[in-house]
Design an enzyme around this catalytic site. Structure first.
Site, mmCIF file in Angstrom:
data_model
loop_
_atom_site.group_PDB
_atom_site.id
_atom_site.type_symbol
_atom_site.label_atom_id
_atom_site.label_comp_id
_atom_site.label_asym_id
_atom_site.label_seq_id
_atom_site.Cartn_x
_atom_site.Cartn_y
_atom_site.Cartn_z
ATOM 1 N N HIS A 188 1.307 -29.073 49.514
ATOM 2 C CA HIS A 188 2.654 -29.349 50.040
ATOM 3 C C HIS A 188 2.716 -30.738 50.676
ATOM 4 C CE1 HIS A 188 4.723 -25.566 49.326
ATOM 5 N NE2 HIS A 188 3.654 -24.910 49.723
ATOM 6 N N ASP A 195 -1.162 -23.392 53.113
ATOM 7 C CA ASP A 195 -0.733 -22.406 52.115
ATOM 8 C C ASP A 195 -0.555 -23.036 50.743
ATOM 9 O OD1 ASP A 195 1.383 -23.915 53.301
ATOM 10 O OD2 ASP A 195 2.805 -22.625 52.241
ATOM 11 N N GLU A 196 -0.539 -22.186 49.732
ATOM 12 C CA GLU A 196 -0.102 -22.533 48.378
ATOM 13 C C GLU A 196 -0.710 -23.819 47.823
ATOM 14 O OE1 GLU A 196 4.218 -20.403 48.045
ATOM 15 O OE2 GLU A 196 4.214 -22.448 48.795
ATOM 16 N N ASN A 197 -1.999 -23.944 47.955
ATOM 17 C CA ASN A 197 -2.701 -25.039 47.305
ATOM 18 C C ASN A 197 -3.066 -24.575 45.898
ATOM 19 O OD1 ASN A 197 -4.502 -26.950 46.419
ATOM 20 N ND2 ASN A 197 -6.110 -26.399 47.891
ATOM 21 N N GLU A 248 -3.854 -17.971 54.199
ATOM 22 C CA GLU A 248 -4.841 -18.429 53.215
ATOM 23 C C GLU A 248 -6.077 -19.053 53.877
ATOM 24 O OE1 GLU A 248 -1.557 -18.988 52.731
ATOM 25 O OE2 GLU A 248 -1.081 -19.258 50.595
#
Lengths: 667, 667
Positions: free
Chosen positions: A248, A311-313, A363
């Site tokens: 992000h 998050d969301e890597n 995460e």
């Protein structure tokens, strides 16, 4: 040149008398109501007893007095606090620094002669004043507060709201108004989501390319950050900054491509989702940069906590970069999780050196992570429990995603620690509280407040009040009445939405569109993100779906009515009237919307609504004959199915309300 | 536990088709309309032709594109300006510095294939974009701009709005929204009234006691001042600061009593009017102070003009101070006017040294005053003419006092240079223009915008458009339609007032109060200042009189209808319907307001309104029989007299509207 006249029928329902104290939100832990009243007259004044000084209390009293004066139209000394005489006496023992373990309790005693508010800390006084203002009643001779005794304290220490200012930038005045509403609902953590693929929103004096190239000019200067931090502090609200890393991070890379795991160049991301740009955790230069930059930010944000996202890597840049792959092999990092964990531990060391406690999305819960780190649970409550069991403190956001258009009751019933939770007493203590998350992909400065209020008050009550408050009909009754206090506290959620309706209406009477929007809600969950053409930062958020509320007014009203009337016969009468109004308005909606290119896409929904209302009339008739049974319920459900088809990302709520009505009528 | 139902009748009038271009305000100097249209579709884009760079034009285009996108709900490239394709082409020759003699002209050509906006200066482009946005029309298939050719320029160079931020402080966001509205109306001077008896509103780094002790903490930091100056500049608006001297200076004396002509101590003034504290013009220390302080302010405010006030010095402190009396004798200063003139000439020298042109209220027009000084006429137009005849440039505010609740038409017809003016061509050139004055004794951040808009657009047109536009019915028609463009430009005047009505309404349906307020206006002139108890800074401005508009909606509507329908028979039908609605609503207003202690003082007005409506029905009947004559007019006037009695500083407008109707029916 036809002139057309419509008689639009608006039904005004003067509510049966409801004591203001029954409507308090968050509801206090203990309350006793007396017979008498303290009457608010001209000349009402304040007195602070004791020698402890608190700028927070001074400002809160000025603000309280001004609100009371303007609400009651009475002259109250909200500027000088010099006058003697009847009024409010305030006393507290200490002024404290905000943290996640402060005493916010207060005691409030009101009788006909005056009001006493006492607390251990100045923050307790702030919380008590909000209860007091919600208690103001009105009759034909004036305004009053009932005789009462309230003892109150917070159930959870962390009662937060995340505001994403990256997907859509939010100007300073919007943030301040959100803080006003939070303070009114006794919330105490403003989680400021400050960097993203779509924007880097804080001035850096050390690395100015971060904000100059990464924000389209839409960032907060350091003075503005200090202003917000101080504004929040005076209202008893901590500011926890979040800078999401290592994913992000596209907006960082625009000015600093050297931070990325692929060469670039980078442009500010205009779409929403999960993107590839990720920091390179294998380069020393990355940490050199972060060392300096975190030091700068640590000084700017005084709170003990610093949220690093995490998050969301998606790991794509790492997978594709041979030098990173080699580094992983060399250092025996088996997968991307392990590499991110390596990165997080480096970050943790830097933050520690700067006196900060690290916090991150769930995460980051990986082997070897220091147990001082706070785990922010978003993917599921199970991660929160797991974290607590492993010794980590934790904050819950899963179930509090207010951007997804779930009903307020859904969030309300989501208790971080329900009675059947799997944790030991010791582990339970690690659950700090919860946070509503206002992600802003589909939210603008214009509608963010109506996305937040009054719905977030449901979460505020869950985190402040005793766990046994779980009556959702009663919740909706109180949410319905909360708007006036939120508006008095500074929120623009009602007025901004009214403007959106006016703008959409063009030459049509805005009451017509408004009465239609009472019955529709945006699609739930992530469905809107799948629409075509894909949303981007350039998409105007001014369509009917943006003006529609996430808890449609009719939905709040139908539920509130059950709490208000209690007798089935009484609320059924009201429902029937509403359905008749829908049937009367449907042809007017159709005729009017068909003349407008901004509204004519809504025509199918009007048909659905009309059909559902007709089915609803039949259902009520059947209920009145006491013929309900489960088989019939299935039949009605079947009949209503075809009316649920969404149009322009909106769907009508009546089918669900009717089925709920039917089920409740069987109780 | 009674539940009461009301059927409130709202009449929706879909207007007959009116071309958007007929509604432009300020109306352009030349306009030709074609048959075709430029249709606004997804993908509409911008192009700047030529190599001249202007940050103003860049930002104006982004802002314009965003407004068009949000208004039409169409995706328009308002962020990147990258795309090719049909749309708007903009070209201009130069970027200029703002002054009182700039070229603001523009030319706008629209055909089905695209739009061209050309101007000599970047400011001309800004002005043209506002005309363009007002031209957007809508039909059932979408939005469009008609084929047209417009050539336009300003009649007067100085088109200002004074905002008094002293009597009531106005936060930054309020000022920015006012600037948004000004830019939309092509106004170009923001006169910022910054010091007063009630507050000193600018941070001084050299003399911090000025703002710390003189403002209750309500002042603008120097960064905020620079922010406003830049914001205004980007919209083509100059910022002229006013620091009123030597009177109206109580707030200065709180921190600096040595500046006064009597020893003090001083407190911030809480009431309104003319007060004694006055600077001591006989002490060298006064000028030493002003030398330093003016230098500081001169750097902060880049405009060439600096307004020193100079009004309403009551001279009491001078009369009572023997040393000042001795000084006057010694220096052969015969009276206080002469002493003030002495002071002004000292000020003039200091300002000149700092590169500033002095400006002051018309009291400063005294023998010996340098002719470079600009005279700001407030007491009467004759002072402006006198000034021009004596060689001074001049700006008119007499007749533009928008705080006094006179109708917009009153200001509209006030021309600085009517055809019968007594000035020579040379003298006429010295009339720079005019300024609306928003004094804020009875105005809060909440209602200041609805005091200003849409009314000030009448003055904006007077100062921009050709002098021959003097049809007030047509003015009201256009003002009525302007709200949507003002709101789109950023103004909160409608939404904030709606909130005031909601707050006052309590549990009553706000439509009920709103429909009543359609028919009342605050007392005109200075009458409200005489009310008991006396107004102070602490008085809440949240009563019905504060929510009532200075041009009541029914008053605008009745006048607009005459312009809309032209035929007497047509507008009389509408009037009759309105009167019938008043008669139907009167018992509902009475019943509802009598339950509210914030509204029950309005009951006498409802009776008056009901009586006037009944008389009005008779008048229309008589007109329909074509029986009007002057004698009857006198009779009706007599009958209506008793309905004009004011209550709670409000009066009903119907008597005046009815008499106007009668007179117009005889034409």
């Amino acid at each position: 040149m036809n002139r057309i006249y419509y008689l639009i029928i608006f039904l005004l329902i003067s509510s049966p008398f409801q004591a203001q104290t029954d409507l308090l939100i968050p509801y206090p832990h203990s309350i006793e109501i007396g017979e008498g009243q303290f009457r608010i007259k001209d000349g009402f004044s304040f007195k602070i007893i004791g020698s402890v000084k608190s700028e927070r209390v001074n400002q809160a009293l000025v603000n309280f007095g001004k609100r009371v004066a303007w609400y009651t139209t009475r002259r109250i000394d909200w500027l000088d606090m010099e006058d003697e005489g009847a009024g409010l006496t305030v006393s507290f023992n200490q002024t404290i620094q905000l943290s996640d373990h402060i005493d916010e309790s207060y005691m409030l005693e009101v009788n006909h002669a005056g009001m006493n508010l006492t607390a251990n800390t100045d923050i307790g006084i702030l919380r008590g004043l909000e209860t007091l203002i919600q208690s103001i009643g009105q009759d034909e001779t004036g305004f009053f507060i009932p005789e009462m005794k309230i003892q109150d304290h917070a159930r959870f220490a962390w009662r937060g709201l995340l505001v994403d200012v990256c997907r859509h930038f939010m100007p300073l005045d919007v943030l301040k108004r959100i803080l006003d509403g939070m303070a009114h609902c006794k919330m105490n953590v403003f989680h400021w989501h400050l960097s993203e693929d779509q924007g880097f929103r804080v001035e850096s004096k050390l690395f100015p390319k971060l904000h100059t190239l990464g924000s389209d000019g839409m960032y907060y200067t350091q003075d503005q950050v200090r202003d917000i931090v101080q504004y929040a502090n005076l209202k008893g609200i901590r500011v926890v900054p979040e800078f999401d890393m290592p994913g992000h991070t596209t907006a960082w890379m625009v000015g600093h491509p050297e931070l990325a795991s692929a060469p670039g160049p980078y442009k500010i991301e205009r779409y929403f989702g999960v993107f590839d740009p990720t920091m390179d955790p294998t380069k020393k230069s990355t940490y050199k940069f972060l060392e300096k930059w975190i030091k700068e930010m640590a000084e700017l944000f005084p709170d003990a906590y610093f949220h690093i996202g995490g998050d969301e890597n998606n790991g794509k840049q790492w997978d594709d970069n041979p030098s990173i792959q080699a580094f992983m092999k060399r250092n025996k990092l088996q997968d991307n999780h392990a590499l991110q964990n390596f990165f997080n531990q480096k970050l943790h060391a830097i933050l520690k050196k700067n006196g900060k406690q690290m916090m991150g999305w769930d995460e980051i819960l990986q082997p070897g992570l220091d147990t001082s780190v706070v785990i922010h649970s978003w993917r599921g409550k199970e991660y929160m429990y797991l974290a607590a069991q492993k010794g980590y403190r934790s904050v819950l956001s899963n179930g509090y995603y207010i951007d997804l258009s779930y009903p307020a009751a859904h969030h309300y019933l989501n208790d971080p620690l329900p009675s059947d939770n799997p944790l030991s007493i010791e582990e339970q203590k690690r659950i700090l509280g919860g946070e509503a998350t206002m992600w802003s992909e589909l939210v603008s400065p214009e509608n963010i407040e109506s996305r937040i209020w009054p719905r977030v008050a449901a979460i505020a009550e869950r985190l402040w009040s005793p766990a046994h408050h779980r009556d959702t009909d009663n919740l909706y009754l109180r949410l319905q009445k909360l708007d006036k206090w939120l508006e008095l506290s500074g929120s623009h959620h009602v007025r901004n939405r009214d403007y959106m309706i006016r703008r959409l209406s063009g030459e049509i009477n805005p009451n017509i569109l408004s009465s239609f929007l009472d019955w529709v809600e945006p699609l739930e969950g992530y469905k809107r993100h799948g629409s075509t053409p894909r949303y981007s930062s350039k998409t105007p958020l001014s369509r009917p779906v943006d003006a529609a509320l996430l808890d449609a007014p009719a939905s709040i009203k139908w539920r509130a009515m059950r709490a208000e009337f209690k007798q089935k016969e009484d609320w059924l009468v009201e429902y029937k009237k509403d359905l008749q109004i829908v049937l009367q308005l449907a042809p007017i909606w159709s005729r009017e919307f068909s003349t407008s290119s901004a509204l004519n896409q809504l025509l199918p929904l009007i048909e659905h609504l009309n059909d559902a209302a007709m089915i609803g009339m039949m259902m009520i008739e059947s209920i009145e004959k006491n013929k309900q049974n489960m088989q019939q319920l299935a039949g009605w459900k079947q009949m209503l199915t075809s009316t649920k088809r969404a149009t322009d990302e909106l769907e009508i709520i009546l089918p669900d309300l009717l089925l709920e009505m039917y089920v409740r009528s069987m109780e």
